[in-house]
Design an enzyme around this catalytic site. Structure first.
Site, PDB file in Angstrom:
ATOM      1  N   ASP A 154     -19.585  -0.553 -43.851  1.00  0.00           N
ATOM      2  CA  ASP A 154     -18.674  -0.378 -44.980  1.00  0.00           C
ATOM      3  C   ASP A 154     -17.530   0.554 -44.585  1.00  0.00           C
ATOM      4  O   ASP A 154     -17.610   1.293 -43.596  1.00  0.00           O
ATOM      5  CB  ASP A 154     -19.420   0.204 -46.184  1.00  0.00           C
ATOM      6  CG  ASP A 154     -20.457  -0.765 -46.728  1.00  0.00           C
ATOM      7  OD1 ASP A 154     -20.233  -1.988 -46.612  1.00  0.00           O
ATOM      8  OD2 ASP A 154     -21.484  -0.306 -47.257  1.00  0.00           O
ATOM      9  N   HIS A 166     -17.139  -5.625 -40.711  1.00  0.00           N
ATOM     10  CA  HIS A 166     -17.263  -5.260 -42.123  1.00  0.00           C
ATOM     11  C   HIS A 166     -18.477  -5.918 -42.784  1.00  0.00           C
ATOM     12  O   HIS A 166     -18.836  -5.554 -43.905  1.00  0.00           O
ATOM     13  CB  HIS A 166     -15.979  -5.652 -42.867  1.00  0.00           C
ATOM     14  CG  HIS A 166     -15.652  -4.754 -44.024  1.00  0.00           C
ATOM     15  ND1 HIS A 166     -16.496  -3.756 -44.463  1.00  0.00           N
ATOM     16  CD2 HIS A 166     -14.564  -4.706 -44.845  1.00  0.00           C
ATOM     17  CE1 HIS A 166     -15.952  -3.140 -45.499  1.00  0.00           C
ATOM     18  NE2 HIS A 166     -14.770  -3.703 -45.753  1.00  0.00           N
TER      19      HIS A 166
END
Length: 510
Positions: free
Chosen positions: A485, A481
């Site tokens: 995204d 992450h």
């Protein structure tokens, strides 16, 4: 004819060195380019080769003396006429030991069995198995033992035909690249009892420990250890034959100084075990491969911000296409048509649209890859390995299937090289072959994405307002992450789903 042996160029801004070790003594016969001595500077260690074949005469600079560039180290009497014969015979024996040497009356020369190159960034291995024992006759290239590194197993063949006279690194011992494993007597079995094995064993004992009596440590290292008040057993030597160098002492002192600050967390303590339970337990040392797998998986969790997103795919169209063409495919290409080629193709297409899933973080930079080196996780008896299919995005279905079959077989046989498991940009893991219905795969650093495939299971699904039984598979994408995204991760997984539910999209690059 007398030849001078002088100090070679030592490097930029280096003007002097210390004579650390002489490998030859006056009167010894030497070959051209055979190492005579070792010099130690404040930066590097320099070996001085013989400029010609002949006999070492006077040693002008003894061990421990400081010499300047081009200073005279020793004199050498070059071989001529009959004097050249010993060197020539020695060269011949070293280059090609033959059975005829044993019958000449002088016995066979010992042949060392060395640790082969272990691969990039791998400096040591563990001796896992010996296939031969002392006294056994072996043929050239016959396998003597197997070494286990962090990533692969390496078989060591016999360098010549003969008899295994001594094993210097037993099973479970850790050896360095280029170290000595054993000694052979080339030729007939009668030469197995040669007296040369003893000195060879002594020298190798010094190699493995760095503290053997047959190896002298660098004078500067001895001085540094004395000043620091540490024993040689506390320092790991990196010089020739395990000799301790000055920089080894500095490294040991630095490690000791930083140890309290960087000490690892205490290992998990076992609960109380009764004597009855202990008698029924079996304790097995973790293999180096299993230790590395554990470390890498934990490092991935500690470093990356791992998140997993899920979807499901209707495998009806892929299964129908595969059933329709699998016989023709195998007949033409000589390999079975499986599901992995469809998933690999679908992932390659999706990675073009969502390139951050195919990227990696390097410090404060993001490195985008304009190619796909696809890692395909494979379970083996030794543990999980991930061979890499290079430029998978440029391959056809047949090329992908052939590569997967070949890599899978080599993985199961333990024949994968280091290079074959490096450089992957994205990984596919198929837990469905073991019956897994759903899981969250862990990233393979430094990659930013891994796709988990699962078991195909018939489930009732609503299709055009009607309930139908469909072969469904859950997909899981674990991603970093920090770089990917949620939108990118979901988009990637949707594109894979679309390509598999309508394989024609792969042909039209949609």
């Amino acid at each position: 004819m007398t030849t001078e042996v002088r100090v070679p160029t030592l490097g930029e801004s280096v003007t002097e060195a210390t004579v650390a070790t002489w490998f030859k003594k006056p009167g010894d016969s030497v070959n051209a380019d055979e190492m005579l001595c070792e010099l130690e500077t404040d930066k590097v260690t320099v070996e001085v080769p013989s400029p010609a074949a002949g006999t070492l005469g006077e040693i002008v600079a003894g061990e421990g003396e400081t010499v300047g560039v081009d200073a005279l180290l020793a004199t050498l009497t070059e071989a001529n006429g009959t004097a050249a014969a010993p060197a020539a015979a020695e060269t011949k024996a070293a280059a090609a030991p033959a059975p005829s040497d044993a019958s000449s009356g002088g016995g066979s020369a010992p042949v060392p069995v060395m640790v082969p190159a272990l691969g990039e960034s791998v400096s040591e291995a563990t001796v896992s198995s010996w296939f031969k024992k002392v006294g056994d006759s072996v043929a050239q290239d016959e396998m003597l033992c197997e070494l286990e590194t962090d990533k692969v197993s390496v078989e060591v063949p016999a360098p010549a035909s003969g008899v295994l006279t001594e094993i210097l690194a037993e099973e479970g011992a850790t050896v360095n690249a280029g170290g000595k494993l054993a000694v052979m007597s080339a030729g007939e079995a009668g030469a197995a009892g040669g007296t040369d094995a003893g000195p060879a064993a002594e020298a190798d004992g010094a190699t493995s420990t760095g503290q053997g009596t047959g190896v002298k440590n660098a004078p500067s290292a001895e001085k540094a250890m004395a000043e620091a008040g540490i024993d040689a057993s506390q320092v790991k030597g990196t010089g020739r034959d395990g000799r301790i160098m000055k920089e080894d002492v500095a490294a040991a002192l630095a490690a000791a100084k930083s140890a309290p600050a960087s000490a690892p967390a205490p290992a998990q303590v076992r609960g109380p075990v009764t004597a009855d339970d202990a008698a029924r337990e079996e304790r097995v040392k973790m293999t180096r491969l299993r230790q590395t797998i554990a470390k890498r998986l934990k490092d991935a969790q500690n470093t990356a911000a791992i998140l997993t997103t899920y979807n499901e795919v209707d495998m009806t169209e892929v299964m129908a296409l595969r059933n329709q063409y699998k016989d023709q495919f195998e007949k033409k290409h000589g390999v079975r048509l499986g599901f992995m080629s469809f998933f690999t193709k679908a992932c390659c297409h999706a990675l073009k649209e969502v390139p951050e899933v195919n990227a990696e973080i390097d410090g404060t930079d993001i490195v985008y890859k304009n190619f796909v080196h696809m890692g395909v996780a494979a379970g083996t008896p030794q543990g999980l390995v991930v061979p890499v299919i290079r430029d998978a995005d440029a391959m056809s279905f047949a090329e992908i299937e052939k590569a997967i079959a070949e890599k899978g077989k080599r993985a199961r046989d333990g024949k994968l090289s280091m290079a074959e498991m490096q450089g992957g940009t994205f990984t596919i893991s198929n837990g469905g072959v073991y019956g897994s219905l759903m899981s969250s795969p862990i990233l393979n650093p430094p990659q930013s994405g891994i796709l988990g495939m699962h078991k195909i299971q018939d489930r009732p699904m609503v299709v055009n307002g009607e309930i139908k039984i469909r072969p469904m598979m859950y997909l899981a994408l674990s991603y970093d992450h920090r770089i990917v995204d949620g939108k990118g991760a979901v988009t990637f997984l949707v594109r894979v789903k679309e390509a598999l539910e309508d394989p024609r999209r792969l042909l039209m690059d949609l």
